[in-house]
Enzyme design. Structure first.
Site, short mmCIF file in Angstrom:
data_model
loop_
_atom_site.label_atom_id
_atom_site.label_comp_id
_atom_site.label_asym_id
_atom_site.label_seq_id
_atom_site.Cartn_x
_atom_site.Cartn_y
_atom_site.Cartn_z
CG ASN A 46 -5.14 3.28 8.66
OD1 ASN A 46 -5.21 2.32 7.89
ND2 ASN A 46 -4.59 4.43 8.32
NE ARG B 229 -3.40 2.48 2.61
CZ ARG B 229 -3.34 3.34 3.62
NH1 ARG B 229 -2.65 3.06 4.70
NH2 ARG B 229 -4.01 4.48 3.57
CE1 TYR C 45 -1.92 3.70 12.62
CE2 TYR C 45 0.15 2.82 13.43
CZ TYR C 45 -0.60 3.34 12.40
OH TYR C 45 -0.05 3.49 11.16
CG HIS D 123 -1.10 9.02 3.45
ND1 HIS D 123 -1.25 7.68 3.71
CD2 HIS D 123 -0.73 9.59 4.62
CE1 HIS D 123 -0.97 7.43 4.99
NE2 HIS D 123 -0.65 8.58 5.57
CD GLU E 185 -1.58 3.93 8.03
OE1 GLU E 185 -1.31 4.39 9.15
OE2 GLU E 185 -1.80 4.66 7.04
CD GLU F 96 -4.90 7.65 9.83
OE1 GLU F 96 -4.44 8.72 10.24
OE2 GLU F 96 -4.51 6.55 10.26
C1 GBH Z 1 -1.23 6.99 10.80
O1 GBH Z 1 -2.15 7.71 11.55
C2 GBH Z 1 -0.90 7.69 9.49
O2 GBH Z 1 -1.76 7.26 8.46
C3 GBH Z 1 0.53 7.51 9.06
O3 GBH Z 1 0.83 8.41 8.03
C4 GBH Z 1 1.45 7.67 10.25
O4 GBH Z 1 2.79 7.59 9.90
C5 GBH Z 1 1.10 6.59 11.25
O5 GBH Z 1 -0.21 6.78 11.67
C6 GBH Z 1 1.93 6.61 12.51
O6 GBH Z 1 1.69 7.76 13.24
O7 GBH Z 1 0.04 13.59 18.87
O8 GBH Z 1 -1.58 12.99 20.55
O9 GBH Z 1 -2.17 14.60 18.86
C7 GBH Z 1 -2.51 7.16 12.80
C8 GBH Z 1 -3.48 8.01 13.56
C9 GBH Z 1 -3.82 10.16 14.43
C10 GBH Z 1 -2.02 8.88 15.24
C11 GBH Z 1 -3.17 11.42 15.00
C12 GBH Z 1 -1.38 10.12 15.82
C13 GBH Z 1 -1.83 12.29 16.77
C14 GBH Z 1 -2.01 12.11 18.24
N1 GBH Z 1 -2.82 9.18 14.09
N2 GBH Z 1 -2.40 11.08 16.16
S1 GBH Z 1 -1.40 13.44 19.20
#
Ligand code: GBH
Length: 500
Positions: free
Chosen positions: A336, A105, A338, A150, A403, A195
């Site tokens: 996605n 991807r 995490y 993106h 993701e 996202e």
């Molecule tokens: C993904 O987003 C992205 O699609 C990707 O590009 C990125 O590299 C990957 O995550 C890893 O970060 O700092 O507390 O405000 C994941 C969702 C949403 C996670 C925004 C980080 C910021 C939190 N992201 N979030 S904060």
């Protein structure tokens, strides 16, 4: 045109059915994934490509953001060179092969194809770059999955108002249509947006480009346009490309799992409200039976807007036409995921803001393992709960996890990353086997360390290490590759047992 929404829904339903029939005809169990479950790895153009001003590429909002405000990036860096995948794509394909993936991807840089954002100028070197990458993948039997957007909007379009300008839906449609024309014979998996909630953050705070600060207004407006843009791209595919190209189109939505902090009805409601504001915001208009924004979100933002003395709701409204036009515009659910939070009810965020509208306070359990990213705690069971929520909320769509990944400081012996993936994959398997969720694929974020947006190069998500002080940007295998390549190849989780 009028019949398009119905066709979309029908075609989507058909695809949902056939996709899952193929996968489910071989049941899993015994730590095995369905035989044609797709494993892969992911990246995004601005985070890996570099070549920011090469061969006719136009500037995008992240070029401008990092160049004008380096102090907004943790290490004052940029994606100017990043992993230099613009020159190293053949090396990247070798890494992917080593990881034994079936899917890669990646995203296309809009301004590399259309330097002005619109069709006034088509950059042929940009097209060649992606054609070469796709050909290199195909040669070794790796399926490309292409994200159209993106986060790297051509600056020329930001100058026209960016996602706050409703005309952006048509600019996006034209761009998407060009991509289908150029690459659709080779690309069968399409993601319109990555996202969109994060795209909207660019209109809330300076945490992301373009850094326009309009909380509780700009984010809702941008979302409204993005939903229309996505639906337009989907319908173009239906009308002009699907019958010949036979691919699938979706939009990648990101969500945490929000676990009620207690069993009280107030906390359960807070969790539900949080999920609707976080995932439902984009998922409800596309995947629910009724379409449109989640009713709860409509009610709350309308009420808050009234209380603030506004004549109109800060959450824009869709006409009946648009509700139908957007509903059903996805052939699978791209997700996605995490991390997880514990939630309770409470006032948070300024007035107005989406955070305040949500009315949810989130916490982490101090016993949850950490990563290098403040926001990322390791909570495998939340993944299963999220998949279950998607199943029950949206009538069990096929889900492709686009993701999932873990950050550290670049260790080659990345045991914590191995622990993360092994345990998240175990929960994914339970979701398939015990909960009946139709999960069809999983791409790890990321194949290699890269530019982590406002965190610069301070947090590493790669399963391959990249030496950013080496002009050649040499790549090196981390221990997680040994484990994941076995799982990806044999489609069995037990293969990882000896490692953790
Ligand atoms: C993904 O987003 C992205 O699609 C990707 O590009 C990125 O590299 C990957 O995550 C890893 O970060 O700092 O507390 O405000 C994941 C969702 C949403 C996670 C925004 C980080 C910021 C939190 N992201 N979030 S904060």
């Amino acid at each position: 045109m009028k019949s398009a929404p119905c066709t979309g829904t029908f075609v989507a339903a058909l695809y949902f059915a056939t996709l899952w029939n193929v996968v489910s005809s071989y049941s899993s169990g015994n730590g095995s994934f369905p035989y044609n479950f797709l494993f892969g790895a992911a990246t995004a153009s601005y985070q890996v490509e570099g070549g920011w001003n090469l061969s006719g590429k136009g500037e995008n909002i992240w070029d401008v953001f990092t160049h004008t405000h380096p102090e907004w990036i943790a290490d004052h860096s940029s994606g100017d060179i990043a992993c230099d995948s613009y020159h190293n794509y053949k090396k990247d394909v070798k890494l992917l092969k080593k990881l034994q993936v079936q899917v890669y991807r990646f995203s296309i840089s809009w301004a590399r194809i259309l330097p002005n954002g619109d069709l006034s100028l088509i950059n042929h070197s940009g097209i060649t770059y992606y054609k070469n990458l796709i050909a290199a993948l195909r040669e070794v039997h790796i399926e490309p999955m292409v994200t159209m957007y993106h986060w790297d909007l051509p600056q020329a379009l930001e100058d026209k108002g960016g996602w706050l300008n409703t005309q952006m839906a048509d600019y996006f449609k034209n761009y998407a249509s060009l991509l289908f024309t150029l690459f659709g014979d080779q690309v069968k998996w399409w993601i319109t947006f990555n996202e969109p909630t994060e795209v909207c953050t660019g209109y809330v705070s300076r945490d992301a480009a373009p850094g326009v600060v309009l909380p509780g207004v700009g984010d809702y407006k941008a979302a409204h346009t993005i939903l229309q843009a996505h639906a337009k791209a989907y319908h173009v595919y239906d009308q002009k490309f699907r019958s010949k190209q036979k691919g699938r189109v979706s939009i990648t939505l990101s969500s945490r799992w929000l676990e009620p902090i207690s069993e009280s009805s107030e906390d359960i409601e807070a969790s539900e409200r949080g999920m609707q504001f976080e995932l439902g915001w984009f998922a409800h208009p596309i995947y629910s039976k009724s379409g449109d924004y989640p009713p709860l979100m409509r009610k709350i933002v309308d009420e808050h807007s009234r209380a603030e003395g506004l004549k109109y709701s800060r959450l824009p409204s869709f006409s009946g036409y648009w509700i139908k036009y957007i509903r059903g515009t996805a052939d699978f659910f791209a997700l996605n995921h995490y991390t997880t939070r514990l939630v309770t009810s409470g006032e948070e965020g300024e007035i107005p803001s989406k955070e305040h509208d949500t009315g949810v306070i989130s916490k982490v359990d101090p016993s949850w393992p950490s990563s290098a990213s403040k926001w990322l705690k390791v909570v495998p069971w939340g993944f299963r709960k999220l998949l279950k929520w998607v199943k029950s909320e949206y009538r069990n769509p096929p889900v492709f996890v686009t993701e999932n990944g873990f950050s550290d400081h670049g260790e080659l012996e990345d045991n914590d990353r191995i622990y993360y993936h092994k345990n998240y994959l175990a929960e994914l398997l339970k979701a398939i086997n015990e909960d009946g969720c139709k999960v069809i694929g999983y791409t790890v974020w990321s194949i290699m360390d890269n530019f982590e947006w406002e965190r610069g190069y301070t947090e590493k998500f790669g399963v391959f290490h990249v030496n950013f002080s080496d002009p050649a940007r040499s790549r090196q295998q981390k221990k997680s590759v040994e484990v994941l390549s076995k799982i990806f190849h044999l489609k069995k989780l037990d293969e990882a047992d000896n490692f953790v």
